[in-house]
Design a protein around this motif. Structure first.
Motif, PDB file in Angstrom:
ATOM      1  N   GLY A   1      25.695  55.174  15.230  1.00 41.04           N
ATOM      2  CA  GLY A   1      24.422  54.702  15.744  1.00 41.04           C
ATOM      3  C   GLY A   1      23.663  53.719  14.904  1.00 41.04           C
ATOM      4  N   SER A   2      24.074  53.477  13.650  1.00 36.98           N
ATOM      5  CA  SER A   2      23.484  52.443  12.780  1.00 36.98           C
ATOM      6  C   SER A   2      22.107  52.778  12.232  1.00 36.98           C
ATOM      7  CB  SER A   2      23.395  51.085  13.521  1.00 36.98           C
ATOM      8  OG  SER A   2      24.675  50.594  13.832  1.00 36.98           O
ATOM      9  N   ARG A   3      21.628  54.003  12.491  1.00 27.81           N
ATOM     10  CA  ARG A   3      20.271  54.336  12.053  1.00 27.81           C
ATOM     11  C   ARG A   3      20.305  54.942  10.654  1.00 27.81           C
ATOM     12  NH1 ARG A   3      15.889  58.060  15.437  1.00 27.81           N
ATOM     13  NH2 ARG A   3      14.063  57.540  14.167  1.00 27.81           N
ATOM     14  N   SER A   4      20.322  54.070   9.635  1.00 29.43           N
ATOM     15  CA  SER A   4      20.354  54.513   8.245  1.00 29.43           C
ATOM     16  C   SER A   4      19.953  53.354   7.362  1.00 29.43           C
ATOM     17  CB  SER A   4      21.761  54.992   7.865  1.00 29.43           C
ATOM     18  OG  SER A   4      22.647  53.890   7.751  1.00 29.43           O
ATOM     19  N   LYS A   5      19.771  53.640   6.079  1.00 28.29           N
ATOM     20  CA  LYS A   5      19.401  52.586   5.123  1.00 28.29           C
ATOM     21  C   LYS A   5      20.508  51.566   4.936  1.00 28.29           C
ATOM     22  CE  LYS A   5      20.747  55.480   1.164  1.00 28.29           C
ATOM     23  NZ  LYS A   5      21.335  56.539   2.042  1.00 28.29           N
ATOM     24  N   GLN A   6      21.767  51.965   5.244  1.00 25.50           N
ATOM     25  CA  GLN A   6      22.885  51.040   5.149  1.00 25.50           C
ATOM     26  C   GLN A   6      23.277  50.463   6.494  1.00 25.50           C
ATOM     27  OE1 GLN A   6      23.060  54.439   3.897  1.00 25.50           O
ATOM     28  NE2 GLN A   6      24.847  54.485   2.567  1.00 25.50           N
ATOM     29  N   GLY A   7      22.619  50.922   7.556  1.00 27.46           N
ATOM     30  CA  GLY A   7      23.018  50.541   8.904  1.00 27.46           C
ATOM     31  C   GLY A   7      22.253  49.361   9.458  1.00 27.46           C
ATOM     32  N   ALA A   8      22.678  48.912  10.627  1.00 29.57           N
ATOM     33  CA  ALA A   8      22.087  47.731  11.248  1.00 29.57           C
ATOM     34  C   ALA A   8      20.665  47.969  11.738  1.00 29.57           C
ATOM     35  CB  ALA A   8      22.967  47.265  12.407  1.00 29.57           C
ATOM     36  N   GLN A   9      20.262  49.239  11.903  1.00 27.52           N
ATOM     37  CA  GLN A   9      18.882  49.508  12.315  1.00 27.52           C
ATOM     38  C   GLN A   9      17.896  49.433  11.150  1.00 27.52           C
ATOM     39  OE1 GLN A   9      17.490  52.276  15.256  1.00 27.52           O
ATOM     40  NE2 GLN A   9      19.573  52.855  15.817  1.00 27.52           N
ATOM     41  N   SER A  10      18.385  49.289   9.928  1.00 28.37           N
ATOM     42  CA  SER A  10      17.492  49.140   8.783  1.00 28.37           C
ATOM     43  C   SER A  10      16.883  47.739   8.776  1.00 28.37           C
ATOM     44  CB  SER A  10      18.255  49.375   7.482  1.00 28.37           C
ATOM     45  OG  SER A  10      19.123  48.286   7.217  1.00 28.37           O
ATOM     46  N   THR A  11      15.896  47.559   7.916  1.00 27.37           N
ATOM     47  CA  THR A  11      15.260  46.239   7.771  1.00 27.37           C
ATOM     48  C   THR A  11      15.970  45.387   6.715  1.00 27.37           C
ATOM     49  OG1 THR A  11      13.700  47.122   6.134  1.00 27.37           O
ATOM     50  CG2 THR A  11      13.017  47.147   8.457  1.00 27.37           C
ATOM     51  N   LEU A  12      17.179  45.794   6.337  1.00 23.71           N
ATOM     52  CA  LEU A  12      17.883  45.130   5.246  1.00 23.71           C
ATOM     53  C   LEU A  12      18.054  43.635   5.475  1.00 23.71           C
ATOM     54  CD1 LEU A  12      19.463  45.387   2.574  1.00 23.71           C
ATOM     55  CD2 LEU A  12      21.515  45.831   3.959  1.00 23.71           C
ATOM     56  N   ILE A  13      18.482  43.260   6.675  1.00 22.73           N
ATOM     57  CA  ILE A  13      18.761  41.841   6.912  1.00 22.73           C
ATOM     58  C   ILE A  13      17.509  40.986   6.780  1.00 22.73           C
ATOM     59  CG2 ILE A  13      18.510  42.000   9.446  1.00 22.73           C
ATOM     60  CD1 ILE A  13      20.823  39.957   9.621  1.00 22.73           C
ATOM     61  N   VAL A  14      16.372  41.472   7.270  1.00 19.38           N
ATOM     62  CA  VAL A  14      15.115  40.725   7.148  1.00 19.38           C
ATOM     63  C   VAL A  14      14.705  40.623   5.685  1.00 19.38           C
ATOM     64  CG1 VAL A  14      12.682  40.660   7.777  1.00 19.38           C
ATOM     65  CG2 VAL A  14      14.378  41.426   9.451  1.00 19.38           C
ATOM     66  N   THR A  15      14.818  41.731   4.960  1.00 22.02           N
ATOM     67  CA  THR A  15      14.462  41.744   3.541  1.00 22.02           C
ATOM     68  C   THR A  15      15.270  40.719   2.761  1.00 22.02           C
ATOM     69  OG1 THR A  15      13.880  44.099   3.643  1.00 22.02           O
ATOM     70  CG2 THR A  15      14.370  43.182   1.464  1.00 22.02           C
ATOM     71  N   ILE A  16      16.577  40.684   2.991  1.00 20.35           N
ATOM     72  CA  ILE A  16      17.441  39.781   2.232  1.00 20.35           C
ATOM     73  C   ILE A  16      17.189  38.324   2.597  1.00 20.35           C
ATOM     74  CG2 ILE A  16      19.834  39.090   1.851  1.00 20.35           C
ATOM     75  CD1 ILE A  16      20.602  42.025   2.052  1.00 20.35           C
ATOM     76  N   LEU A  17      17.084  38.030   3.882  1.00 20.18           N
ATOM     77  CA  LEU A  17      16.873  36.633   4.287  1.00 20.18           C
ATOM     78  C   LEU A  17      15.541  36.097   3.760  1.00 20.18           C
ATOM     79  CD1 LEU A  17      18.233  36.600   7.954  1.00 20.18           C
ATOM     80  CD2 LEU A  17      19.426  36.053   5.825  1.00 20.18           C
ATOM     81  N   LYS A  18      14.522  36.937   3.790  1.00 19.50           N
ATOM     82  CA  LYS A  18      13.231  36.514   3.228  1.00 19.50           C
ATOM     83  C   LYS A  18      13.345  36.283   1.721  1.00 19.50           C
ATOM     84  CE  LYS A  18       9.947  38.516   6.523  1.00 19.50           C
ATOM     85  NZ  LYS A  18       8.834  39.485   6.713  1.00 19.50           N
ATOM     86  N   LYS A  19      14.102  37.146   1.068  1.00 19.97           N
ATOM     87  CA  LYS A  19      14.251  37.015  -0.384  1.00 19.97           C
ATOM     88  C   LYS A  19      15.007  35.730  -0.729  1.00 19.97           C
ATOM     89  CE  LYS A  19      15.158  39.726  -4.478  1.00 19.97           C
ATOM     90  NZ  LYS A  19      15.174  41.085  -5.022  1.00 19.97           N
ATOM     91  N   ILE A  20      15.986  35.362   0.075  1.00 20.63           N
ATOM     92  CA  ILE A  20      16.716  34.101  -0.146  1.00 20.63           C
ATOM     93  C   ILE A  20      15.754  32.923  -0.044  1.00 20.63           C
ATOM     94  CG2 ILE A  20      18.451  32.550   0.813  1.00 20.63           C
ATOM     95  CD1 ILE A  20      20.011  35.058   1.695  1.00 20.63           C
ATOM     96  N   TYR A  21      14.945  32.910   1.006  1.00 19.16           N
ATOM     97  CA  TYR A  21      14.015  31.790   1.194  1.00 19.16           C
ATOM     98  C   TYR A  21      12.981  31.729   0.072  1.00 19.16           C
ATOM     99  CZ  TYR A  21      14.870  28.955   5.298  1.00 19.16           C
ATOM    100  OH  TYR A  21      15.381  28.006   6.151  1.00 19.16           O
ATOM    101  N   ALA A  22      12.500  32.885  -0.342  1.00 18.06           N
ATOM    102  CA  ALA A  22      11.519  32.909  -1.432  1.00 18.06           C
ATOM    103  C   ALA A  22      12.141  32.402  -2.729  1.00 18.06           C
ATOM    104  CB  ALA A  22      10.988  34.330  -1.618  1.00 18.06           C
ATOM    105  N   ALA A  23      13.384  32.786  -3.005  1.00 21.02           N
ATOM    106  CA  ALA A  23      14.054  32.351  -4.232  1.00 21.02           C
ATOM    107  C   ALA A  23      14.300  30.852  -4.243  1.00 21.02           C
ATOM    108  CB  ALA A  23      15.377  33.101  -4.389  1.00 21.02           C
ATOM    109  N   LEU A  24      14.388  30.254  -3.049  1.00 24.58           N
ATOM    110  CA  LEU A  24      14.585  28.808  -2.946  1.00 24.58           C
ATOM    111  C   LEU A  24      13.266  28.042  -2.875  1.00 24.58           C
ATOM    112  CD1 LEU A  24      17.597  28.816  -0.456  1.00 24.58           C
ATOM    113  CD2 LEU A  24      17.665  28.204  -2.889  1.00 24.58           C
ATOM    114  N   GLY A  25      12.155  28.789  -2.977  1.00 26.53           N
ATOM    115  CA  GLY A  25      10.846  28.150  -3.050  1.00 26.53           C
ATOM    116  C   GLY A  25      10.158  27.912  -1.725  1.00 26.53           C
ATOM    117  N   TYR A  26      10.606  28.593  -0.678  1.00 30.58           N
ATOM    118  CA  TYR A  26      10.017  28.393   0.647  1.00 30.58           C
ATOM    119  C   TYR A  26       9.097  29.554   1.017  1.00 30.58           C
ATOM    120  CZ  TYR A  26      13.314  24.591   1.294  1.00 30.58           C
ATOM    121  OH  TYR A  26      14.020  23.416   1.147  1.00 30.58           O
TER     122      TYR A  26
END
Length: 431
Positions: A270-295
Motif C-alpha cells: 500500500g505504500s503508506r510508510s516513511k519509505q513508501g510512495a505515500q510519504s512526503t519524501l519526494i517533495v522533501t528531496i526535490l525542494k532540497k535539490i532546488y534550495a541547494a542550487l540557489g533557487y
C-alpha cells in the motif's frame, strides 16, 4: 538466440536482489560504479551542475538524480519511480514452531502472494538485522543473505488429499509455514533460529535485537522457449523496472533539467510508510535539490508544472490459457514492447497529454510499446503512480513490462520487452 546486455543485467539483479534492502544495495553499487556521489538527507547539500548523486532512505528506498550542466530553474524534472519490494513471506519474532520434532519458522504473508506457487521450492532468507550497540539511539544495522537453500514449504501428497486438483484453499498460518530442520534428540527449540542467524553473521545470538527478514525463492532466473525468447525468474515484479531505471539514469546524457529515479519500498502493501510512495519524501528531496542550487520555493513550484513522472511497474499480458481475462480490444503480448497502462479510475495514473508525450518519444526512437486497460467488469491492481501524483501534481504515465504469473514465486516475461523499457527510459532521460 544470443543473450543481450539487458537480459544479463536483469538476471544478475534477480539473483542478488533478494530483499528490498538488497534491491537498494545492488542499485547503489551500480550507481557508485558509474560515478554517482552519495548524499544524506540530514546533511546540507553542495550540489553542482553536471553532478550525479544518490540518497538512501532507511536502507530500503533509494533516490538517484542528475543535474544537467546547462540546468536553469525553469527546466523542471524528469521523474521516474518504481518499487523494489516483492510479495512473499516475512519471518516473525520468536519464529520456531516445533511439531513432531520438525522445526518450522512462523511467518506472515507480505503483499498479494500466489500461495500455491511457493510450495515445494528451495527457499532462502535475506534482509536486515539490527544488533546491540553502545549508543542505544544508533544500533548497528547489517544486511544478511544466506545464499543457500534453507527452507521448504512441503506440499501434502495427493494420496492424502485427493481433492487437491479441484482447488484447495491454503491457510496462511497453518499450511504455509516453511520447514527449517529437525531437532536432534535432546535439542531445544529455544534460540534455534537465532543461533543459526548469529552463526551466519558471525555475532552473538544475544546481540541480535530485531530483524526484517524475507523468505525468498532461491531458484535462479533463466531463458526459456524454443528460441529462448522468454525469461522465467523470481522477483521480475518489479526488478524489471528497477534495472531499467538504474540503467537509464546512468546512460542518459541530458544537459538540461534534472533527472530523478526513485526506488520505493512497501508498494506491495500500500505504500503508506516513511519509505513508501505515500510519504512526503519526494517533495522533501526535490525542494532540497532546488534550495541547494540557489533557487526559491516559488521557482520549485513553477518548475513542477512543466515536469513529468513515469511510474514503472509490471503489467498483465494476455495469457493463451486465460484469454477471456483480458480486455477484448487492448491485449498486451509478450515481446511486443512495454505497456502503457490506462484506467479512468486512476488506479493507473495516466492522462492523454502525458501518454501523447510517451508515444512521441517511442515513435521518434523506434521503440515498441502497447496499451493495457483492465476489463470493465474487473480490476488488476494499482501502482504507486496515482499515489505520488496526488502528492506531487505532475503529469504522470504508468507503464511496465507485460508478464504472466504476476505475484507468483517465479514469474514469466518476454526478453525483448526489457530492452524496450530500458530504451524508452534512457530516451526519456536524454531528450
Amino acid at each position: 538466440m544470443e543473450q543481450n546486455k539487458y537480459v544479463d543485467k536483469l538476471l544478475k539483479l534477480t539473483k542478488s536482489a533478494t530483499s528490498q534492502f538488497h534491491t537498494v544495495l545492488e542499485t547503489k553499487k551500480q550507481l557508485e560504479e558509474a560515478g554517482f556521489e552519495e548524499v544524506a538527507l540530514r546533511e546540507n547539500w553542495d550540489l553542482k551542475r553536471g553532478g550525479k548523486y544518490f540518497m538512501v532512505h532507511h536502507d530500503s528506498t533509494i533516490f538517484a538524480f542528475t543535474i544537467g550542466e546547462e540546468f536553469e530553474g525553469e527546466d523542471g524534472f524528469r521523474l521516474a519511480a518504481c518499487h523494489g519490494d516483492f510479495p512473499g513471506f516475512r519471518i516473525k519474532p520468536n519464529p520456531e514452531i516445533v511439531t513432531e520434532g520438525y522445526v518450522q519458522l512462523n511467518t506472515e504473508v507480505y503483499g498479494g502472494v500466489n500461495l500455491a506457487s511457493w510450495l515445494d521450492r528451495p527457499l532462502s532468507i535475506a534482509g536486515r538485522v539490527v544488533l546491540r550497540s553502545e549508543d542505544v539511539f544508533h544500533p548497528e544495522v547489517r544486511l544478511v543473505d544466506f545464499k543457500r537453500p534453507l527452507l521448504t514449504i512441503p506440499n501434502i501428497a495427493i494420496h492424502l488429499q485427493k481433492e487437491m486438483n479441484q482447488g484447495v484453499e491454503l491457510n496462511r498460518q497453518t499450511q504455509m509455514i516453511p520447514l527449517l530442520g529437525k531437532l536432534a534428540e535432546g535439542e531445544k527449540k529455544e534460540g534455534y533460529f537465532a543461533n543459526l542467524l548469529a552463526e551466519e553473521m558471525g555475532v552473538k545470538a544475544e546481540d541480535i535485537l530485531e530483524y526484517e527478514l524475507n523468505v525468498y525463492n532461491f531458484e535462479e532466473g533463466c531463458l526459456t522457449g524454443a528460441k529462448e525468447e522468454f525469461i522465467s525468474a523470481p522477483r521480475l515484479d518489479n526488478l524489471t523496472s528497477v534495472q531499467a531505471l538504474a540503467t537509464a539514469i546512468i546512460d542518459a546524457d541530458r544537459t538540461k533539467g534534472i533527472n530523478c529515479a526513485i526506488v520505493y519500498d512497501h508498494e506491495e502493501i500500500g505504500s503508506r510508510s516513511k519509505q513508501g510512495a505515500q510519504s512526503t519524501l519526494i517533495v522533501t528531496i526535490l525542494k532540497k535539490i532546488y534550495a541547494a542550487l540557489g533557487y526559491s520555493e516559488t521557482a520549485f513550484s513553477n518548475a513542477i508544472m512543466d515536469s513529468l513522472l513515469i511510474s514503472a511497474d509490471v503489467s498483465h499480458a494476455i495469457h493463451p490459457s486465460y484469454a477471456a481475462k483480458n480486455d477484448p480490444t487492448n491485449k498486451a503480448k509478450l515481446n511486443e514492447g512495454f505497456c502503457i497502462k490506462e484506467a479512468c479510475s486512476q488506479g493507473y495514473a495516466t492522462d492523454s497529454e502525458a501518454i501523447a508525450i510517451v508515444q512521441q518519444i517511442c515513435e521518434k526512437e523506434g521503440i515498441a510499446y502497447q496499451k493495457f486497460v483492465n476489463r470493465s467488469d474487473g480490476s488488476a491492481g494499482g501502482t504507486l503512480g496515482s499515489i505520488v501524483s496526488a502528492i506531487l501534481p505532475v503529469r504522470t504515465v504508468d507503464m511496465g513490462i507485460p508478464m504472466f504469473a504476476m505475484h507468483s514465486s517465479r514469474e514469466f516475461m518476454g526478453r525483448e520487452d526489457q530492452e524496450s523499457l530500458v530504451k524508452f527510459m534512457t530516451a526519456y532521460f536524454s531528450l
